[in-house]
Structure formats: structure tokens, C-alpha cells
Enzyme design. Structure first.
Site, short mmCIF file in Angstrom:
data_model
loop_
_atom_site.label_atom_id
_atom_site.label_comp_id
_atom_site.label_asym_id
_atom_site.label_seq_id
_atom_site.Cartn_x
_atom_site.Cartn_y
_atom_site.Cartn_z
N GLU A 44 1.03 -1.35 -0.13
CA GLU A 44 -0.09 0.10 0.19
C GLU A 44 0.89 1.28 0.00
OE1 GLU A 44 -3.02 -0.07 3.31
OE2 GLU A 44 -3.86 -1.94 2.65
N GLY A 48 4.68 -0.90 3.00
CA GLY A 48 5.71 -1.61 2.00
C GLY A 48 6.21 -2.74 2.68
N SER A 49 7.55 -2.57 3.27
CA SER A 49 8.03 -3.38 4.05
C SER A 49 7.39 -3.85 5.30
CB SER A 49 9.69 -3.18 4.62
OG SER A 49 10.44 -3.03 3.01
N ILE A 74 0.93 -3.44 -7.78
CA ILE A 74 0.48 -4.83 -7.67
C ILE A 74 0.66 -5.45 -8.94
CG2 ILE A 74 -1.44 -6.17 -7.19
CD1 ILE A 74 -0.14 -4.57 -4.84
N GLN A 254 29.78 -3.37 -18.12
CA GLN A 254 31.30 -2.66 -18.23
C GLN A 254 31.96 -3.17 -19.34
OE1 GLN A 254 31.67 0.06 -16.42
NE2 GLN A 254 33.89 0.40 -17.23
N GLU A 281 9.50 -8.90 -2.91
CA GLU A 281 9.21 -9.77 -2.11
C GLU A 281 10.27 -9.52 -0.90
OE1 GLU A 281 7.12 -12.28 -3.21
OE2 GLU A 281 6.44 -10.69 -4.36
#
Length: 298
Positions: A44, A48-49, A74, A254, A281
Site C-alpha cells: 500500500e 511496504g516492508s 501490484i 562494463q 518480495e
């Protein structure tokens, strides 16, 4: 195809772990036949976390759940035929027992999803903001046990993070393959740049990192396959494989020099796609917190 893979990976585990036979037949089977797409709406704007801060509500009224709130970032939000909604159902309970998971068909009145544009990478994946305005679903759309949503979510993460670690390994391996091909073909100072010791050292470091990430990913997957889900090992696999993906892709670009900065070369896309592995995740900081707490104790 990518949408179906997302459906099977991110959310189907919830049905396998906590769904009833009736729910599996109604919602899960159509995914495998290609007749349905699902997503898992957790994040939301202000959660988050910290998933326990989720404020989207599901209130029981008679034999229905009434959902209100919003979700962001989402997967499959605009394409899904149904979504799993992580919602606040018991606000007065203990913090870890306040949420439940509700199945919401996306054709329900009051469901709205807007695509979110401007992503740095993973542009082929549907990402949306979801709005729930008095969305009503039958009581049997509760997935698992009321108030057990957080614990079900953690069990889901024990599996989904292992899948993300595989994503990291695959991305890193693909980047290495591109780098090897390029250094064999690109010539400077009269010879392929792959013949220079400095370049070979870079390739060697990349290969070792990938092999280590692959082995811890295999361990996490083996534990899951044998019914021994290990939160700590999965967190390690996800955190390490994601970090290696970022590092290897950076080094591979690189080695491509200026060419790698243009979208004529796939390594540019890999570079943009890698970073999200350290975010979704479970951000890498969350994985570190899990690992540290497991080892040291709370």
C-alpha cells in the site's frame, strides 16, 4: 505467457497451503488451463516492508466481506481475473493477528485498477494501482483462517523469495553469457579483449559468484521440495542471488563498454531489470533483518 507464470508463482502457493478444495477448483484450476490470471495485492502507499501497517479493510456484513482501500505496485492488477487482497479484518486484535487474505474477483463492482507506467525495468509485466470501493465478496472468499493473514503471508514469502533467488541466478547467468560472447568477439589493440588477463579475471569472479548463488538457491528449493521450508535459508538465497545479479550485470555491461549503454544490446535491459530483485518480495534490508534476528535472537 509471462502473466501466467506470474500467476503460478506469486499467489498460487497460498491456495496450495491454505485454500479449500472448493477454492482450488474454482480459482486455481483455471490458471493452469490458461483461463484465469491472478495477483497478490499486499503493498500500500504507506505499507511496504511494514506489511502489518496495511490499512485496506475487509468488514464482515452478514455473509459478505466488504472491502475498502487501495494497493500499489501490484502485479497483474489490470489483467487479473481475481486478486488475493491482504486486508485488515480484526483491528482490535494483536498486531500480527489483525489481517486476513480475501479473494476478490476483479469484475466485482467497486474494483478498479490503473496501470502504473514509467518502470525502470520489467516493462512487460503488468503493474497497477488498485482501488477497492465497497467491494463485496461472499464469506467463502476468505482464504485460510481469519486473522491469520500475516502468518500465511510469511509462509508465502518463504517460497516466493526462493523463486526470486532463481530469477537472480538466471539473470546473472544470462548477463555472463552475453559478456563472454562479447569479449570473444570484440577486438581492441589487435586482439579479442577476452584474451586480456584483466578481462578474464572479471569473468572468473562473475562465474564464481553465480555458482555460489546457484547453490544456495538450490538448497532453499530442496528444503521446500522436502517440506522443510527454512525462512533463514530462503532469505539468504534471495538476498545473495539478488545482490549477485546486480553486481554481475553491472560488470557485464562494463565489459560491453559504450555499446552496453544502448538498447541495441540486451545487457542494457538486464541492467534495468536487475535492481528490482533487491526490492520486491522483501527488500534486502528486510532479508538482513530476518537473518540477523535468526542468528542472534530477538
Amino acid at each position: 505467457i509471462s502473466q501466467q507464470l506470474c500467476s503460478l508463482t506469486f499467489g498460487a502457493e497460498e491456495f496450495l497451503l491454505f485454500g479449500t478444495d472448493e477454492q482450488g477448483k474454482k480459482f486455481l484450476e483455471p490458471i493452469f488451463t490458461g483461463d484465469a490470471v491472478m495477483g497478490f495485492a499486499i503493498t500500500e502507499p504507506d505499507a511496504g516492508s511494514d506489511t502489518l501497517a496495511a490499512s485496506t479493510t475487509a468488514v464482515k456484513e452478514g455473509n459478505e466481506w466488504v472491502l475498502n482501500g487501495s494497493k500499489v505496485m501490484i502485479g497483474n492488477g489490470t489483467r487479473g481475473t481475481f486478486m488475493l487482497i491482504f486486508a485488515l479484518t480484526d483491528p482490535d486484535a494483536a498486531r500480527s493477528k489483525r489481517h486476513s487474505i480475501i479473494i476478490v474477483e476483479t469484475d466485482r463492482e467497486g474494483y478498479k485498477a490503473d496501470p502504473m507506467h514509467g518502470k525502470m525495468g520489467l516493462r512487460a509485466s503488468d503493474t497497477a494501482a488498485i482501488y477497492l470501493n465497497n467491494v463485496r465478496v461472499p464469506e467463502e472468499n476468505l482464504l485460510g483462517t481469519r486473522g491469520n493473514g500475516f502468518h500465511q503471508l510469511m509462509a508465502f514469502f518463504d517460497r516466493s523469495r526462493a523463486y526470486v533467488s532463481a530469477h537472480g541466478v538466471g539473470l546473472a547467468q544470462g548477463a555472463l553469457n552475453m559478456a563472454v560472447k562479447h569479449v570473444r568477439e570484440r577486438k581492441q589493440f589487435g586482439k579479442p579483449i577476452g584474451s586480456f588477463q584483466g578481462v578474464q579475471f572479471k569473468i572468473a569472479d562473475m562465474a564464481v559468484k553465480i555458482e555460489l548463488a546457484r547453490n544456495i538457491m538450490y538448497k532453499a528449493a530442496w528444503l521446500l521440495d522436502n517440506g522443510k521450508a527454512d525462512t533463514n535459508v530462503t532469505a539468504m538465497a534471495k538476498m545473495y542471488a539478488a545482490r549477485i545479479a546486480v553486481e554481475v550485470v553491472d560488470e557485464a555491461l562494463q565489459l560491453h563498454g559504450g555499446y552496453g549503454y544502448f538498447d541495441d544490446y540486451d545487457i542494457e535491459r538486464f541492467y534495468r531489470a536487475a535492481k528490482v530483485l533487491e526490492i520486491y518480495e522483501g527488500a534486502k534490508e528486510i532479508e538482513k533483518m530476518i537473518i540477523g534476528r535468526t542468528i542472534v535472537g530477538r
